[in-house]
Design an enzyme around this catalytic site. Structure first.
Site, PDB file in Angstrom:
ATOM      1  N   ALA A 148       0.715  -1.306   0.388  1.00  0.00           N
ATOM      2  CA  ALA A 148      -0.261  -0.021   0.232  1.00  0.00           C
ATOM      3  C   ALA A 148       0.732   1.042   0.101  1.00  0.00           C
ATOM      4  CB  ALA A 148      -0.967   0.283   1.455  1.00  0.00           C
ATOM      5  N   CYS A 149       0.296   1.966  -0.667  1.00  0.00           N
ATOM      6  CA  CYS A 149       0.757   3.657  -0.748  1.00  0.00           C
ATOM      7  C   CYS A 149      -0.341   4.725  -0.257  1.00  0.00           C
ATOM      8  CB  CYS A 149       1.813   3.671  -1.165  1.00  0.00           C
ATOM      9  SG  CYS A 149       1.194   3.918  -3.738  1.00  0.00           S
ATOM     10  N   GLY A 150       0.322   6.018  -0.552  1.00  0.00           N
ATOM     11  CA  GLY A 150      -0.928   6.732  -0.603  1.00  0.00           C
ATOM     12  C   GLY A 150      -1.710   6.084  -1.749  1.00  0.00           C
TER      13      GLY A 150
END
Length: 218
Positions: free
Chosen positions: A146-148
């Site tokens: 996951a990231c932004g």
């Protein structure tokens, strides 16, 4: 299994219909390496080798299916908001080189990107896969990357797949597309979906939130 990647656009439209402040996808520097890696990751997702998981389904994947949440955002984003118990290995790290050419690049970056977004001048973490291997040596472990906004996590998933990990999930649309409550335990000073926003754009976001609250009361 054909996976349609139009969900990012669908998610964006959904947020607009719900009257939420717009999310600025501004955190990843546009480089040829980014585009090449994201293209490879997109193929992995479309083929089913990497499983897309929406934020609303993430808690179930973590609690019921045994996925480990791997947060690949840089440290300054994670400090603002993070999911409790998530593992952190950044895909991008701050570029500490101070050679004349790099200093010039940093100055240009600040003028065009850094001042508006609050993002540091970064480079790919050369030890990314190795650091994940130290934290999770089992290549059969289930990792939800996951990231932004989803692009950096696509790159990270591609690198991890190349490193031998085969049970990979991708948080589709990233934390930016999460609703309050999608991740029950969140730490930090900001909402998870706003952690990528910094610099001058952060104050614009706060103004939008204020105007929305005034509009709802009137």
């Amino acid at each position: 299994m054909a996976i349609q990647l139009k969900l990012l656009y669908t998610s964006t439209l959904t947020h607009r219909k719900q009257g939420k402040p717009p999310i600025f996808n501004i955190s990843t520097p546009p480089t040829l390496q980014v585009h090449a890696s994201s293209s490879s990751a997109r193929q992995l997702i479309e083929s089913g080798a990497v499983r897309p998981i929406l934020p609303k389904n993430a808690a179930s994947a973590l609690n019921s299916e045994g996925f480990i949440l791997l947060d690949v955002r840089p440290a300054w984003e994670r400090e603002k908001a993070r999911v409790s118990g998530s593992m952190h290995v950044p895909l991008f790290v701050k570029d500490m080189d101070n050679s004349p050419i790099t200093l010039l690049k940093k100055w240009v970056h600040f003028g065009y990107i850094g001042l508006w977004t609050g993002q540091n001048f970064t480079m790919i973490n050369p030890d990314f896969v190795g650091q994940v291997e130290i934290a999770v040596p089992d290549k059969d472990a289930k990792l939800l990357v996951a990231c932004g906004e989803g692009l950096r996590s696509m790159m990270a998933a591609s690198k991890l797949h190349g490193g031998g990990y085969r049970n990979l999930g991708w948080l589709a649309g990233g934390f930016n597309r999460a609703n309050d409550g999608d991740f029950p335990d969140v730490e930090g000073t900001e909402k998870l979906q706003y952690a990528t926003i910094g610099g001058v754009s952060y104050y614009f976001l706060q103004l939008l939130i204020l105007l929305q609250a005034v509009g709802e009361r009137s």
